[in-house]
Design a protein around this motif. Structure first.
Motif, PDB file in Angstrom:
ATOM      1  N   TRP A  66       0.808  -0.874   0.054  1.00 36.76           N
ATOM      2  CA  TRP A  66      -0.037  -0.224  -0.293  1.00 36.76           C
ATOM      3  C   TRP A  66       0.754   1.112  -0.493  1.00 36.76           C
ATOM      4  O   TRP A  66       1.699   2.078   0.880  1.00 36.76           O
ATOM      5  CB  TRP A  66      -0.833   0.356   1.112  1.00 36.76           C
ATOM      6  N   LYS A  67       0.692   2.230  -0.012  1.00 34.80           N
ATOM      7  CA  LYS A  67       1.697   3.354  -1.532  1.00 34.80           C
ATOM      8  C   LYS A  67       0.740   4.666   0.155  1.00 34.80           C
ATOM      9  O   LYS A  67       0.291   5.339  -0.247  1.00 34.80           O
ATOM     10  CB  LYS A  67       0.848   4.140  -2.658  1.00 34.80           C
ATOM     11  N   VAL A  68       0.675   3.638   1.157  1.00 33.86           N
ATOM     12  CA  VAL A  68       0.298   4.977   1.918  1.00 33.86           C
ATOM     13  C   VAL A  68       0.835   6.587   2.227  1.00 33.86           C
ATOM     14  O   VAL A  68       0.206   7.390   2.567  1.00 33.86           O
ATOM     15  CB  VAL A  68       0.133   4.232   3.609  1.00 33.86           C
ATOM     16  N   THR A  69       2.059   6.549   2.234  1.00 34.96           N
ATOM     17  CA  THR A  69       3.001   7.745   1.982  1.00 34.96           C
ATOM     18  C   THR A  69       2.362   8.882   0.961  1.00 34.96           C
ATOM     19  O   THR A  69       2.472   9.931   1.813  1.00 34.96           O
ATOM     20  CB  THR A  69       4.139   7.434   2.023  1.00 34.96           C
ATOM     21  N   ASP A 152       5.948   5.244  -7.516  1.00 32.89           N
ATOM     22  CA  ASP A 152       6.738   5.246  -8.538  1.00 32.89           C
ATOM     23  C   ASP A 152       7.069   6.461  -9.016  1.00 32.89           C
ATOM     24  O   ASP A 152       7.200   7.453  -8.813  1.00 32.89           O
ATOM     25  CB  ASP A 152       6.240   4.045  -9.893  1.00 32.89           C
ATOM     26  N   ALA A 153       8.007   5.821 -10.502  1.00 29.04           N
ATOM     27  CA  ALA A 153       9.064   7.581 -10.361  1.00 29.04           C
ATOM     28  C   ALA A 153       7.641   7.725 -11.654  1.00 29.04           C
ATOM     29  O   ALA A 153       7.869   9.622 -10.598  1.00 29.04           O
ATOM     30  CB  ALA A 153      10.185   6.950 -11.649  1.00 29.04           C
ATOM     31  N   GLY A 154       6.557   7.547 -11.539  1.00 29.20           N
ATOM     32  CA  GLY A 154       5.469   8.347 -12.908  1.00 29.20           C
ATOM     33  C   GLY A 154       4.601   9.338 -11.478  1.00 29.20           C
ATOM     34  O   GLY A 154       4.513  10.315 -11.600  1.00 29.20           O
ATOM     35  N   GLY A 155       4.920   8.448 -10.209  1.00 28.39           N
ATOM     36  CA  GLY A 155       4.114   8.807  -9.467  1.00 28.39           C
ATOM     37  C   GLY A 155       4.541   9.935  -8.315  1.00 28.39           C
ATOM     38  O   GLY A 155       3.906  11.103  -8.452  1.00 28.39           O
ATOM     39  N   TRP A 156       5.988  10.158  -8.376  1.00 24.95           N
ATOM     40  CA  TRP A 156       6.664  11.068  -7.948  1.00 24.95           C
ATOM     41  C   TRP A 156       6.316  12.095  -8.786  1.00 24.95           C
ATOM     42  O   TRP A 156       6.747  13.708  -8.504  1.00 24.95           O
ATOM     43  CB  TRP A 156       8.346  10.493  -7.687  1.00 24.95           C
ATOM     44  N   ALA A 157       6.754  12.267 -10.005  1.00 20.59           N
ATOM     45  CA  ALA A 157       6.414  13.459 -11.048  1.00 20.59           C
ATOM     46  C   ALA A 157       5.851  14.149 -10.858  1.00 20.59           C
ATOM     47  O   ALA A 157       5.214  14.892 -10.801  1.00 20.59           O
ATOM     48  CB  ALA A 157       6.749  13.058 -12.580  1.00 20.59           C
ATOM     49  N   MET A 158       4.334  13.306 -10.619  1.00 21.74           N
ATOM     50  CA  MET A 158       2.953  13.412 -10.446  1.00 21.74           C
ATOM     51  C   MET A 158       2.281  14.368  -9.353  1.00 21.74           C
ATOM     52  O   MET A 158       1.696  15.380  -9.588  1.00 21.74           O
ATOM     53  CB  MET A 158       1.868  12.546 -11.015  1.00 21.74           C
ATOM     54  N   LEU A 159       3.347  14.026  -8.420  1.00 25.60           N
ATOM     55  CA  LEU A 159       2.687  14.226  -7.196  1.00 25.60           C
ATOM     56  C   LEU A 159       3.829  16.376  -7.376  1.00 25.60           C
ATOM     57  O   LEU A 159       3.487  16.722  -6.770  1.00 25.60           O
ATOM     58  CB  LEU A 159       3.721  13.469  -5.515  1.00 25.60           C
ATOM     59  N   ALA A 160       4.683  15.643  -7.780  1.00 20.80           N
ATOM     60  CA  ALA A 160       5.752  17.376  -7.420  1.00 20.80           C
ATOM     61  C   ALA A 160       5.000  18.139  -8.643  1.00 20.80           C
ATOM     62  O   ALA A 160       4.760  19.183  -8.193  1.00 20.80           O
ATOM     63  CB  ALA A 160       6.930  16.768  -8.407  1.00 20.80           C
ATOM     64  N   ASN A 220      -9.818  26.405   0.101  1.00 22.37           N
ATOM     65  CA  ASN A 220      -8.822  25.345   1.085  1.00 22.37           C
ATOM     66  C   ASN A 220      -8.982  23.760   0.487  1.00 22.37           C
ATOM     67  O   ASN A 220      -8.497  22.539   0.626  1.00 22.37           O
ATOM     68  CB  ASN A 220      -9.560  25.239   1.976  1.00 22.37           C
ATOM     69  N   GLY A 221     -10.517  23.733   0.081  1.00 23.84           N
ATOM     70  CA  GLY A 221     -10.727  22.313  -0.153  1.00 23.84           C
ATOM     71  C   GLY A 221     -10.849  22.333  -1.656  1.00 23.84           C
ATOM     72  O   GLY A 221      -9.768  21.413  -1.693  1.00 23.84           O
ATOM     73  N   SER A 222     -10.838  23.332  -2.262  1.00 23.82           N
ATOM     74  CA  SER A 222      -9.966  23.310  -3.898  1.00 23.82           C
ATOM     75  C   SER A 222      -8.712  23.452  -3.643  1.00 23.82           C
ATOM     76  O   SER A 222      -7.896  22.164  -4.730  1.00 23.82           O
ATOM     77  CB  SER A 222     -11.228  24.396  -4.918  1.00 23.82           C
ATOM     78  N   ILE A 223      -8.265  23.713  -3.172  1.00 22.27           N
ATOM     79  CA  ILE A 223      -6.148  23.530  -3.180  1.00 22.27           C
ATOM     80  C   ILE A 223      -5.994  21.795  -2.628  1.00 22.27           C
ATOM     81  O   ILE A 223      -4.991  21.091  -3.018  1.00 22.27           O
ATOM     82  CB  ILE A 223      -5.959  24.514  -2.680  1.00 22.27           C
ATOM     83  N   ASN A 224      -6.639  21.926  -1.517  1.00 23.52           N
ATOM     84  CA  ASN A 224      -6.034  20.808  -1.357  1.00 23.52           C
ATOM     85  C   ASN A 224      -6.847  19.219  -1.777  1.00 23.52           C
ATOM     86  O   ASN A 224      -6.108  17.529  -2.206  1.00 23.52           O
ATOM     87  CB  ASN A 224      -7.138  20.205   0.494  1.00 23.52           C
ATOM     88  N   GLY A 225      -7.890  19.759  -2.918  1.00 15.61           N
ATOM     89  CA  GLY A 225      -8.704  18.370  -3.540  1.00 15.61           C
ATOM     90  C   GLY A 225      -7.598  18.562  -5.077  1.00 15.61           C
ATOM     91  O   GLY A 225      -7.674  17.595  -5.636  1.00 15.61           O
ATOM     92  N   LEU A 226      -6.788  19.146  -4.482  1.00 14.60           N
ATOM     93  CA  LEU A 226      -5.272  18.830  -6.308  1.00 14.60           C
ATOM     94  C   LEU A 226      -4.281  17.685  -5.722  1.00 14.60           C
ATOM     95  O   LEU A 226      -4.556  17.500  -6.529  1.00 14.60           O
ATOM     96  CB  LEU A 226      -5.114  21.049  -6.918  1.00 14.60           C
ATOM     97  N   THR A 227      -4.086  18.446  -4.293  1.00 13.42           N
ATOM     98  CA  THR A 227      -2.869  17.643  -4.243  1.00 13.42           C
ATOM     99  C   THR A 227      -4.019  16.501  -3.919  1.00 13.42           C
ATOM    100  O   THR A 227      -3.095  14.515  -4.020  1.00 13.42           O
ATOM    101  CB  THR A 227      -2.044  18.576  -2.626  1.00 13.42           C
ATOM    102  N   GLY A 228      -4.804  16.334  -2.763  1.00 11.28           N
ATOM    103  CA  GLY A 228      -5.415  15.052  -2.713  1.00 11.28           C
ATOM    104  C   GLY A 228      -5.840  14.380  -3.632  1.00 11.28           C
ATOM    105  O   GLY A 228      -5.223  12.728  -3.550  1.00 11.28           O
ATOM    106  N   LEU A 234      -3.800   7.867  -7.731  1.00 11.27           N
ATOM    107  CA  LEU A 234      -1.830   7.450  -7.429  1.00 11.27           C
ATOM    108  C   LEU A 234      -2.844   5.769  -6.322  1.00 11.27           C
ATOM    109  O   LEU A 234      -2.027   5.012  -6.977  1.00 11.27           O
ATOM    110  CB  LEU A 234      -0.433   8.104  -7.161  1.00 11.27           C
ATOM    111  N   PHE A 235      -2.591   6.161  -5.762  1.00 11.96           N
ATOM    112  CA  PHE A 235      -3.481   5.254  -4.394  1.00 11.96           C
ATOM    113  C   PHE A 235      -3.741   3.765  -5.103  1.00 11.96           C
ATOM    114  O   PHE A 235      -3.545   2.720  -5.228  1.00 11.96           O
ATOM    115  CB  PHE A 235      -3.690   5.580  -3.355  1.00 11.96           C
ATOM    116  N   LEU A 236      -4.879   4.248  -5.725  1.00 15.37           N
ATOM    117  CA  LEU A 236      -5.939   3.445  -6.726  1.00 15.37           C
ATOM    118  C   LEU A 236      -5.653   2.898  -7.455  1.00 15.37           C
ATOM    119  O   LEU A 236      -5.417   1.561  -7.806  1.00 15.37           O
ATOM    120  CB  LEU A 236      -7.271   4.316  -6.210  1.00 15.37           C
ATOM    121  N   SER A 237      -4.361   3.558  -9.029  1.00 16.22           N
ATOM    122  CA  SER A 237      -4.326   2.687  -9.400  1.00 16.22           C
ATOM    123  C   SER A 237      -2.789   2.292  -9.605  1.00 16.22           C
ATOM    124  O   SER A 237      -2.820   0.972  -9.675  1.00 16.22           O
ATOM    125  CB  SER A 237      -2.949   3.724 -10.233  1.00 16.22           C
TER     126      SER A 237
END
Ligand SMILES: Nc1ncnc2c1ncn2[C@@H]1O[C@H](COP(=O)(O)OP(=O)(O)OP(=O)(O)O)[C@@H](O)[C@H]1O
Ligand SMILES: [Mg+2]
Lengths: 290, 318
Positions: A66-69, A152-160, A220-228, A234-237
């Motif tokens: 599980w990619k809980v991080t 994974d690498a793609g996940g890191w890129a997406m998160l960045a 705040n809901g929308s900006i948190n929604g962006l990262t969240g 990513l977790f679900l994928s």
């Protein structure tokens, strides 16, 4: 316009504020990253040893994969980007406070030119803060996590990407509020109160009233929604088929309860930043500088 | 674009802040080639007017133009007009050189210009010091350096001598005069006529937001009155004799003398002789510019003399 952008850039680099705020930002991101890794490991150990097998069946993978991080990182970005927002908030209110705004307006073709140049420079600073947040957050998480819980690498890129976008947008929002409320202390207190307290209470109330979708349209809901949303996607994928109830819980954990898709969330927040900036522009345009 | 004429024009400018009327229907023109003094007592509306000229304060009514255009239509305003408005618009932790480089970039002049104006105002050795540690006079000089960055055609200075040492004031005086002599426009405000008397060629005198006098300083000088102060043996007899000759402006001074305006001492002495009045003392007095200025402006916020202390001991200070 190029001249004014250079002038605004020099304003930010010739005082210590940029690093004075960047240091606590980096420390916070690093600390949150370290804690995320530790907490993720603890959680996964717990899930592996207890009889949560049903959940792992749901998710289709064993707990150690599980990619809980991702959840901790989404939250870390939400919190850390408060700093670039404060940095942006000082852009115009700080100049009014220090009375340097007089010379700024005397050397610009118009007030709008001066404000746009400022906005461009702060977009750049938002990106720099975003990269710093991602860097220190990443270091913290990597130091304390086992590899199975990392993206994974793609996940890191997406998160960045989500982190940098989020930081830019928060900075822009700060610039707008700083123009709207031309008082440094007032601006910062209001922003912190709103982002840390008021809207969280509002989210709670909206969830209680069973209209959580409204949350996704608040600042705040929308900006948190962006990262969240990026984190949840990513977790679900990397998980199997997930029932909608579990997805809702995961979204709430990621801070994206009631949020739209990540890019929709980003657009909604960009809209908020635009509205606030337009208001700030209207105030600044008609203001007597005495 | 602007017409490059160097003219600064205020047309029926009015500014109200809520219920306070700071400036009322003010009009004047400042031409290139001379230094114009903008004078008035505290609260007369000088700063407000200058800020309206510079597009920082929006007039309630009227129009302010520089080179035929309102400030915000000048295009590159930093190259047309330079302004010193207060010695406060600095970030305390930015160095003098960095402060100037910020605005050099905004105006679009090379960075070398920053060092040049620093040298010009005598701050060369303080270039790398933080402005927060500057004295008032040093800040005033840095403000002037900022105004000069774009080598502007028009200079607008609000009480620039504030905090300057005598040497600085003398330097400023010659600097502004030579600047004007290059065919540029200089508008400088002050609440002291004496302070700018030697610098300015034209004056605009305002009081309570309204123009009281507007024209060459020489014209103001010609309005100066001469008075004859005379101590006659018989005050009433001399006054009657003078009135009989058509002299109406006669005033009795508290010390018992007569002040007679618009005549010379010879005239008074001849009248006294004809009236058989002895003269114990006679003196001609010039009303100086400063008094004229007082009469024109009659201080809006003039203070009162301290009330005499009723318990004061007799001869305590005498
Ligand atoms: N922002 C403001 N809000 C309210 N009133 C103002 C404001 N600025 C100026 N005033 C008022 O306008 C009037 C003119 O002020 P101004 O500063 O123009 O005078 P000044 O001639 O520059 O005086 P000084 O010699 O003291 O500098 C004063 O009565 C002042 O109180
Ligand atoms: Mg003033």
């Amino acid at each position: 316009m190029g001249n004014l952008v250079q002038a605004e850039l020099r304003k930010t680099t010739t005082t210590g504020l940029w690093w004075g705020l960047l240091i606590p930002t980096a420390v916070l991101a690093l600390g949150w990253g370290l804690a995320t890794g530790l907490f993720g490991k603890f959680f996964v150990d717990f899930a592996s040893t207890s009889d949560l097998e049903e959940v792992s069946d749901f998710l289709g993978v064993t707990p150690d994969q599980w990619k809980v991080t991702l959840f901790g990182m989404a939250r870390a970005i939400n919190i850390s980007t408060i700093f670039p927002m404060v940095f942006g908030a000082m852009a115009i209110s700080g100049e009014i406070n220090r009375r340097t705004i007089t010379t700024t307006f005397l050397t610009a073709p118009s007030r709008m030119h001066a404000m746009l140049a400022k906005m461009l420079v702060y977009v750049l600073w938002g990106a720099i803060y975003g990269l710093a947040i991602m860097l220190f957050l990443g270091i913290g998480v990597v130091l304390t996590s086992s590899s199975g819980q990392l993206p994974d690498a793609g996940g890191w890129a997406m998160l960045a990407l989500a982190c940098v976008l989020s930081s830019i947008l928060m900075t822009m929002f700060g610039v707008g509020v700083g123009a709207l409320i031309p008082n440094v202390a007032g601006t910062i207190v209001l922003l912190l109160l709103y982002f840390l307290v008021i809207e969280n209470v509002l989210h709670f109330v909206l969830a209680y009233l069973e209209v959580p979708t409204v949350i996704g349209f608040l600042p705040n809901g929308s900006i948190n929604g962006l990262t969240g949303s990026v984190a949840v996607d990513l977790f679900l994928s990397s998980a199997g088929v997930v029932p909608p109830e579990v997805e809702d819980v995961l979204r709430a954990i990621a801070g994206a309860g009631g949020a739209l898709d990540w890019w929709w969330s980003g657009l909604v927040f960009l809209g908020w930043a635009g509205v606030v900036f337009a208001g700030g522009w209207a105030v600044t345009q008609s203001k007597d500088i005495t | 674009m602007h017409d490059g004429s160097g003219l600064v024009v205020a047309q029926n400018l009015t500014k109200r802040f809520g219920s306070v009327t700071a400036v009322q229907n003010l009009s004047f023109t400042v031409s290139p080639g001379s230094v114009t003094g903008f004078l008035g007592p505290n609260g007369a509306g000088k700063t407000t007017t200058l800020r309206m000229l510079l597009g920082l304060v929006k007039p309630t009514a009227g129009l302010a133009t520089i080179n035929g255009r309102p400030f915000h239509q000048l295009g590159q305003p930093g190259r047309v007009v330079g302004a010193v408005l207060e010695a406060q618009g600095f970030h305390p932790s930015r160095s003098a050189r960095n402060h100037l480089r910020v605005y050099a970039a905004a105006i679009g002049v090379p960075d070398a210009q920053a060092d040049q104006v620093l040298g010009l105002v005598g701050l060369g050795t303080a270039a790398d010091r933080k402005v927060g540690g500057f004295s008032l006079g040093m800040k005033q000089r840095l403000a002037l350096a900022t105004a000069l960055l774009g080598d502007p055609q028009v200079l607008v200075l609000d009480e620039p001598a504030n905090g300057l040492d005598p040497e600085g004031i003398a330097w400023l005086r010659t600097f502004l005069q030579s600047y004007a002599r290059m065919g540029r426009t200089v508008l400088i405000s002050s609440h002291l006529l004496a302070e700018v008397e030697q610098t300015v060629d034209q004056v605009v005198i305002i009081s309570r937001g309204q123009t009281m006098f507007y024209g060459p300083l020489d014209q103001l000088r010609q309005q100066q009155q001469r008075r004859v102060l005379v101590q006659p043996s018989d005050v009433n007899a001399l006054a009657t004799a003078l009135r009989a000759e058509g002299v109406q402006t006669i005033e009795q001074l508290p010390d018992g003398r007569l002040a007679v305006s618009d005549v010379d001492s010879k005239h008074v002495a001849d009248s006294a002789l004809r009236a058989g009045v002895s003269i114990y003392g006679i003196q001609e007095e010039q009303v100086d510019l400063e008094r004229l200025f007082f009469q024109l402006t009659s201080g809006q916020y003039a203070g009162y003399a301290p009330a005499p202390n009723p318990y004061q001991q007799q001869g305590g200070w005498a």
